[in-house]
Write an enzyme that holds these catalytic residues in place. Structure first.
Site: not given
Ligand SMILES: NC(=O)c1ccc[n+]([C@@H]2O[C@H](COP(=O)([O-])OP(=O)(O)OC[C@H]3O[C@@H](n4cnc5c(N)ncnc54)[C@H](OP(=O)(O)O)[C@@H]3O)[C@@H](O)[C@H]2O)c1
Length: 325
Positions: A17, A40, A42, A106-110, A137, A141, A165, A167, A180, A280
């Site tokens: 985000g 808020l 969600l 937004l989802g992920s490769s899983c 999870y 998604k 993929t 990140l 990670h 692994d």
């Molecule tokens: N990181 C990766 O490598 C990666 C790779 C592929 C896909 N993605 C996908 O991208 C998406 C976001 O991942 P991310 O890595 O950015 O996660 P993240 O850094 O943990 O951020 C998640 C965000 O969601 C918010 N959130 C969680 N629960 C909530 C709730 N109940 N109400 C309101 N806000 C809520 C959190 O808000 P607060 O900050 O206010 O707590 C935080 O800003 C996911 O769907 C994930 O599958 C991530």
């Protein structure tokens, strides 16, 4: 999207985000609607519905989710499926009711099968069993993708699901217990240098291959997608297949090569000690990014450049961790 469009980024403080927000600002979009979880929640359908009714966003990036590694997924499977189903259901439904023009989920490769042929193409969705460790999870998604597709078919909405993929980037998690692979390697090398040690330990055999995308490139990709011309965008939303697109670099490397690159960037000439008692994981996880490339989008940050940028953004955080330790 027009420069004055009301754009809601759900999860704006997260890795994804925050990258989307920075990309929006770079492109001159500054009418952003942002709410922290404390402002808020969600998972609260009434609060979400009131927010959408009052604020009437034009566009939505849905990057809020409950995310975590194997340990968290294994320990709290009920939280993972409940919270993610709830967040996405509330946001997608409220978006429809408030007349949101386009939404990117937004989802992920899983979401792809555990033994998915490589590289993973969008059409491999639901062609085999999922990886058991994050099944709740992944299923949430997949339900989100299905929900976007169903709303598009029944209500004529314009919702798209993007699967990035692995990140890395600014704001990454450097806590060795939950991080990670790439931030963990950076942290280990920085720790070893600070302590004058001559080696670092790396989980597993070093042979699995991984693809890594710099988060700022993902931010750019998300804006690129929601800004596509209507005829091009519309082609991805059809009756015959889910509105799904992979985002990645299309290139992978072994953990051994990744660890060597981190050492090189940080000018650490110690030894890598591979720990075969650690798992692994999947031997290879590579996205097929042909759809994005056919639309004209390519990741532009090289891995070396991305690692340098991540290190400079994380240095104060890692220094603080080292002092604390
Ligand atoms: N990181 C990766 O490598 C990666 C790779 C592929 C896909 N993605 C996908 O991208 C998406 C976001 O991942 P991310 O890595 O950015 O996660 P993240 O850094 O943990 O951020 C998640 C965000 O969601 C918010 N959130 C969680 N629960 C909530 C709730 N109940 N109400 C309101 N806000 C809520 C959190 O808000 P607060 O900050 O206010 O707590 C935080 O800003 C996911 O769907 C994930 O599958 C991530």
């Amino acid at each position: 999207m027009e420069k004055l469009s009301r754009i809601y980024v759900a999860g704006h403080r997260g890795l994804v985000g925050s990258a989307i927000c920075r990309a929006l600002v770079r492109h001159g979009y500054d009418n952003l609607l942002l709410r922290t979880r404390a402002e808020l929640d969600l998972t609260d359908s009434v609060a979400v519905s009131n927010f959408f009714e009052n604020e009437k966003p034009d566009y939505v990036f849905l990057a809020a989710a409950k995310v975590g590694g194997i340990l968290a997924n294994n320990t709290y499977p009920a939280d993972f499926i409940r919270d993610n189903l709830s967040i996405q259901t509330n946001v997608i439904d409220a978006s429809y009711r408030a007349g949101v023009k386009r939404l990117l989920f937004l989802g992920s490769s899983c979401i792809y099968p555990r033994a998915c042929p490589q590289p993973m193409k969008e059409e491999y969705l639901l062609t085999g069993p999922l990886e058991p460790t994050n099944r709740p999870y992944a299923l949430a998604k997949i339900a989100g993708i299905e929900m976007c597709w169903s709303y598009n078919r029944q209500f004529g909405t314009r919702y798209l699901a993007a699967m990035p993929t692995n990140l890395y980037g600014p704001g990454d998690n450097f806590d060795l217990k939950t991080s990670h692979v790439l931030p963990a390697l950076i942290r280990k090398v920085m720790d070893a240098k600070a302590r004058g040690e001559q080696s670092i330990s790396v989980w597993g055999s070093g042979t699995p291959r991984r693809e890594l995308l710099y988060s700022e490139d993902l931010g750019e990709a998300c804006i690129f997608l929601l800004n596509l011309a209507e005829d091009v965008y519309g082609k991805m939303l059809n009756e015959d297949e889910p509105p799904l697109i992979n985002i990645g670099t299309g290139q992978d490397l072994t953990i051994r090569d990744l660890a060597s690159l981190v050492c090189q960037v940080l000018e650490f000439d110690g030894t890598l000690i591979f720990d075969p008692t650690r798992p692994d994981g999947t031997p290879r996880k590579l996205m097929d990014v042909t759809r994005m490339e056919n639309l004209g989008w390519y990741a532009t940050t090289t891995l070396e450049e991305g690692i340098r940028l991540t290190i400079s953004s994380a240095k104060p955080m890692i220094d603080a961790c080292l002092e604390h330790d």
